[in-house]
Design an enzyme around this catalytic site. Structure first.
Site, short mmCIF file in Angstrom:
data_model
loop_
_atom_site.label_atom_id
_atom_site.label_comp_id
_atom_site.label_asym_id
_atom_site.label_seq_id
_atom_site.Cartn_x
_atom_site.Cartn_y
_atom_site.Cartn_z
N LYS A 15 -5.54 9.09 6.88
CA LYS A 15 -6.40 9.53 7.83
C LYS A 15 -6.43 11.25 7.55
CE LYS A 15 -7.00 5.51 9.89
NZ LYS A 15 -6.12 4.58 8.80
C1 LIG Z 1 -6.39 3.44 8.38
C2 LIG Z 1 -5.42 2.77 7.01
C3 LIG Z 1 -5.75 1.93 6.37
C4 LIG Z 1 -7.12 1.27 6.22
O1 LIG Z 1 -8.13 1.96 6.03
P1 LIG Z 1 -9.73 1.62 6.35
O2 LIG Z 1 -10.49 2.62 6.03
O3 LIG Z 1 -9.55 1.46 7.92
O4 LIG Z 1 -10.14 0.32 5.47
C5 LIG Z 1 -5.05 1.60 5.25
N1 LIG Z 1 -3.85 2.23 5.25
C6 LIG Z 1 -3.38 3.22 6.24
C7 LIG Z 1 -2.02 3.74 6.08
C8 LIG Z 1 -4.03 3.65 7.22
O5 LIG Z 1 -3.86 4.43 7.97
#
Ligand SMILES: *Cc1c(COP(=O)(O)O)cnc(C)c1O
Length: 510
Positions: A118
């Site tokens: 993120k």
């Molecule tokens: C948010 C997240 C995901 C999923 O990503 P999306 O864009 O919501 O599909 C996968 N792994 C981690 C560690 C995340 O924080």
């Protein structure tokens, strides 16, 4: 370089073709008024060759990709945003390094301040947002309101901390996040940050925030005091566009290192929840990046796997708690952008399907639409398999991955077995194993279960040969800076107090 004459890319709503806004307006608004997501009217083609791109660093690559989507940002503005985001907050110069292990290429997206992917978008969103505000003559300071069940709150806090012209207020359920997650948030530095525990659950925090967003009287009061609300939600186009960059960067690293020839197709595997990360890979492919298969990996909440198999999206099912909690999702909001596209950019058709999703929890796409999903492959990894993948990779290659990345690696094994496809493959590695130390160490050896969290951190560092990330060291020792706790009903008054607005609306700041 020549003066850039790219056509302006405009954004419309996935639910109303009549909406047309600029990139900066789309970033400011987040979501269209009709509840739809903003989509570019056409996906621009990469206008720099792959060989040339392979000579660029991360920041330069980011500029080449992002300038084609954010066409109303000047070169100077965009470069300023990029350089403010991708700096020493990341613990490696490459920002998103690629590591080969057991025949796959792991794209490490976890070198930012909160050691999860993120950060790739939330470190730049605040700068894009504030630039967009100034560009659209918004004089108010932007106040970001977020309800969090743990991870997003910290990544947003880290992104917005000390960004001029912004304030961020995060609400979390006081007894509903892990002790480590709570510590990460309440130790957040930055004069413009505010973290509040509520006596309630995540849904109540979320509802409280939504009510404040739609409270007209509060908006007026805020405006009078020089503020307006905005959100850092994952459907914001300002989070999607920065995620396209690292797929281009990963491809051009493989090219630079001589692993692939120019134009050679590679697969990407993405551990998926809200469908934002894999959608960015799809956009990269549509820009002309030679991506063959887009491999969508789910955990036991396998709505997306079922969707790719049957063409039917059905969220009416039991919600599973897994060891990859950031993928425990039954409504993948960003999938709407793919649905819109395979419906032939037909907002009306998409709106009907989304209406069916919100009313019945299910929709089914036509055969014609389904045919356009041939670039995707979906599968899932169960809990025990996830643990086995972590242990196996550690024993084979000495490389330790987190639970989310392991879900992706598990799906990649199934894909290879079923298809015998030998194309080079990039696996998006979305979190540091240090973020999910207990699950990771349990997978390697259940005998670790008796140790404390920090003993496990030290042990993980020892067996993997990876230095303990700053984000983890910090929570060991950092002082607690936020201790506000409130009732659900008190959320608006807590916001006003933090902003220095008195109950009768006068500005109380000195
Ligand atoms: C948010 C997240 C995901 C999923 O990503 P999306 O864009 O919501 O599909 C996968 N792994 C981690 C560690 C995340 O924080």
């Amino acid at each position: 370089m020549k003066e850039d004459k790219t056509m302006e890319v405009m954004y419309s709503s996935t639910r109303d073709a009549g909406v047309k806004v600029t990139a900066s307006q789309a970033i400011l608004k987040g979501l269209a008024d009709d509840g739809g997501l903003f989509v570019p009217d056409a996906i621009p083609a990469l206008d720099v060759g792959l060989q040339e791109l392979s000579k660029l660093n991360y920041q330069e690559t980011a500029y080449v990709v992002m300038k084609q989507f954010l066409t109303d940002f000047t070169e100077e503005e965009l470069k300023r945003c990029i350089n403010a985001a991708y700096d020493s907050k990341f613990d490696v110069k490459q920002i998103a390094p690629l590591k080969e292990a057991d025949g796959a290429y792991y794209l490490e997206l976890f070198h930012g301040p909160t050691i999860a992917f993120k950060d790739m978008a939330l470190s730049i969103l605040p700068h894009l947002l504030i630039t967009a505000a100034r560009k659209n003559k918004v004089e108010n300071d932007i106040v970001i309101l977020t309800a969090t069940s743990g991870d997003t709150g910290k990544a947003a806090l880290a992104g917005f901390a000390d960004v001029e012209g912004t304030k961020i207020i995060v609400f979390y359920p006081k007894n509903g996040v892990s002790p480590i997650q709570e510590r990460q948030m309440v130790t957040q530095k930055g004069k413009n940050t505010f973290v509040v525990g509520i006596h309630g659950n995540f849904d109540q925090a979320q509802t409280g925030v939504k009510q404040m967003f739609s409270d007209k009287a509060l908006a007026e009061l805020m405006d009078k005091n020089g503020y307006q609300f905005s959100s850092a939600n994952s459907i914001n186009i300002g989070r999607l566009v920065p995620q396209i960059v690292y797929y281009v960067y990963a491809y051009t690293r493989l090219l630079a290192d001589g692993v692939i020839a120019e134009g050679e197709p590679v697969n990407v595997v993405v551990p998926t929840g809200n469908f934002g990360n894999i959608l960015a890979a799809y956009y990269a492919k549509n820009m002309g990046l030679p991506i063959a298969k887009l491999i969508c990996a789910s955990n036991e909440n396998k709505v997306l796997y079922d969707f790719f198999e049957t063409g039917k999206y059905d969220k009416n099912r039991a919600f599973m708690l897994t060891s990859s909690p950031s993928m425990d999702i039954l409504i993948s909001s960003n999938l709407e952008r793919l649905i819109y596209r395979i419906a032939g950019n037909d907002a009306q058709k998409n709106a009907q399907l989304m209406k069916s999703l919100s009313e019945e929890g299910v929709y089914e796409i036509s055969e014609d639409m389904k045919k356009q999903l041939s670039d995707f492959y979906g599968n899932y990894t169960g809990e025990e398999e996830t643990a086995a993948v972590i242990k196996d990779l550690y024993e084979k290659a000495g490389y330790v991955i987190d639970t989310h990345t392991a879900v992706a690696a598990g799906v990649y094994h199934k894909y290879k077995e079923q298809t015998k496809d030998t194309a080079k493959t990039v696996i998006a590695s979305t979190a540091s194993p240090f973020k999910f130390t207990r699950s990771v160490m349990h997978a390697i050896d259940p005998a670790y279960d008796s140790k404390t969290d920090f003993e496990l951190v030290d042990e993980l560092s020892r067996i993997s040969g990876v230095k303990i990330p700053q984000a983890i060291e910090e929570i060991r020792s950092a002082p607690i800076l936020h201790d506000t706790v409130c009732e659900v009903e008190e959320m608006p008054s807590v916001v006003k107090k933090f902003l220095g607005i008195s109950a009768d609306g006068t500005d109380q700041r000195g």
